[in-house]
Design an enzyme around this catalytic site. Structure first.
Site, PDB file in Angstrom:
ATOM      1  N   ASP A 189       9.752 -30.104  -5.857  1.00  0.00           N
ATOM      2  CA  ASP A 189      10.627 -29.235  -6.636  1.00  0.00           C
ATOM      3  C   ASP A 189      12.081 -29.483  -6.233  1.00  0.00           C
ATOM      4  OD1 ASP A 189      10.072 -26.296  -8.260  1.00  0.00           O
ATOM      5  OD2 ASP A 189      12.093 -26.663  -7.452  1.00  0.00           O
ATOM      6  N   ILE A 190      12.969 -29.483  -7.220  1.00  0.00           N
ATOM      7  CA  ILE A 190      14.386 -29.765  -6.958  1.00  0.00           C
ATOM      8  C   ILE A 190      15.054 -28.618  -6.191  1.00  0.00           C
ATOM      9  CG2 ILE A 190      15.425 -28.742  -9.053  1.00  0.00           C
ATOM     10  CD1 ILE A 190      16.968 -31.418  -9.372  1.00  0.00           C
ATOM     11  N   ASN A 208       3.455 -20.037 -13.270  1.00  0.00           N
ATOM     12  CA  ASN A 208       4.218 -19.024 -13.993  1.00  0.00           C
ATOM     13  C   ASN A 208       4.016 -19.218 -15.489  1.00  0.00           C
ATOM     14  OD1 ASN A 208       5.480 -17.903 -11.649  1.00  0.00           O
ATOM     15  ND2 ASN A 208       6.846 -19.677 -11.591  1.00  0.00           N
ATOM     16  N   GLN A 248       8.548 -18.116 -16.424  1.00  0.00           N
ATOM     17  CA  GLN A 248       8.362 -19.563 -16.606  1.00  0.00           C
ATOM     18  C   GLN A 248       9.671 -20.166 -17.108  1.00  0.00           C
ATOM     19  OE1 GLN A 248       5.298 -20.604 -19.419  1.00  0.00           O
ATOM     20  NE2 GLN A 248       5.393 -22.793 -18.952  1.00  0.00           N
ATOM     21  N   HIS A 253       2.385 -26.248 -15.553  1.00  0.00           N
ATOM     22  CA  HIS A 253       2.459 -26.857 -14.223  1.00  0.00           C
ATOM     23  C   HIS A 253       2.025 -25.850 -13.178  1.00  0.00           C
ATOM     24  CE1 HIS A 253       6.307 -24.849 -15.022  1.00  0.00           C
ATOM     25  NE2 HIS A 253       6.368 -24.601 -13.723  1.00  0.00           N
ATOM     26  N   HIS A 294       2.718 -24.797  -8.997  1.00  0.00           N
ATOM     27  CA  HIS A 294       3.513 -24.963  -7.777  1.00  0.00           C
ATOM     28  C   HIS A 294       2.547 -24.958  -6.596  1.00  0.00           C
ATOM     29  CE1 HIS A 294       7.458 -23.534  -9.622  1.00  0.00           C
ATOM     30  NE2 HIS A 294       6.585 -23.126 -10.516  1.00  0.00           N
TER      31      HIS A 294
END
Ligand code: 5GP
Length: 128
Positions: free
Chosen positions: A39-40, A97, A104, A110, A112
C-alpha cells in the site's frame, strides 16, 4: 453481469491502471488471477493489497461473477502472501472495505493484509 445496487466497474480506477502497468507498484506477488503490492500509505509495518486481475467492484460482484478458478486462485494468493510475508506466527488481519460505510476508496475489489504489530481489536470507533 452487474450486481443490483453496485456502480458499474470504472476501468480508470487506480488499481486497474496498476494492473495495466500504467502506474508502478511495489509488487509482492503475481499469478494468473491476482496481484499483490505494498500500500502506498501503509497503516501498519506490513500493509499489502491483494487485487484480483478481473474487473470486479466489490465482494458481492466478485463472488457472483468471478469464475471458480478466479475465486479459488484469489483466496489462495491472499493466504500465500500472508505466509510469504512471515505473518503466520505473529498474526495479521485481512480486511476489505466496501462502499460508503466501508470507506472504499478504490472501486476495484481488493483485500488489505495488515501485520507487523499488535493491531488491536476489530473496528475502531467512528470519527464521522
Ligand atoms: P480502500 O479504502 O479502497 O479499501 O483502500 C484503498 C487503498 O489503496 C488505500 O489504503 C490507499 O492507500 C491505497 N492506494 C491508493 N492509491 C494507491 C496507489 O497508487 N498505489 C498503491 N500502492 N496504493 C494505493
Amino acid at each position: 453481469m452487474p450486481v443490483s445496487g453496485l456502480p458499474p466497474y470504472d476501468p480508470s480506477n487506480i488499481f486497474a491502471r496498476i494492473l495495466r502497468g500504467e502506474i508502478p507498484c511495489r509488487k509482492v506477488y503475481e499469478d494468473d488471477v491476482a496481484l499483490a503490492f505494498h500500500d502506498i500509505n501503509p497503516q501498519a509495518p506490513v500493509h499489502v493489497l491483494v487485487v484480483p486481475k478481473g474487473q470486479y467492484v466489490s465482494m458481492a460482484d466478485f463472488s457472483a461473477n468471478a469464475s471458480d478458478a478466479e475465486i479459488a486462485g484469489f483466496w489462495r494468493a491472499v493466504g500465500k502472501v500472508a505466509k510469504d510475508l512471515s505473518l503466520e506466527a505473529s498474526g495479521y488481519r485481512v480486511l476489505t472495505n466496501m462502499g460508503v460505510h466501508g470507506h472504499q476508496e478504490v472501486p476495484h475489489f481488493h483485500v488489505h493484509i495488515f501485520g507487523g504489530r499488535n493491531l488491536g481489536r476489530m473496528v475502531p470507533p467512528a470519527k464521522d
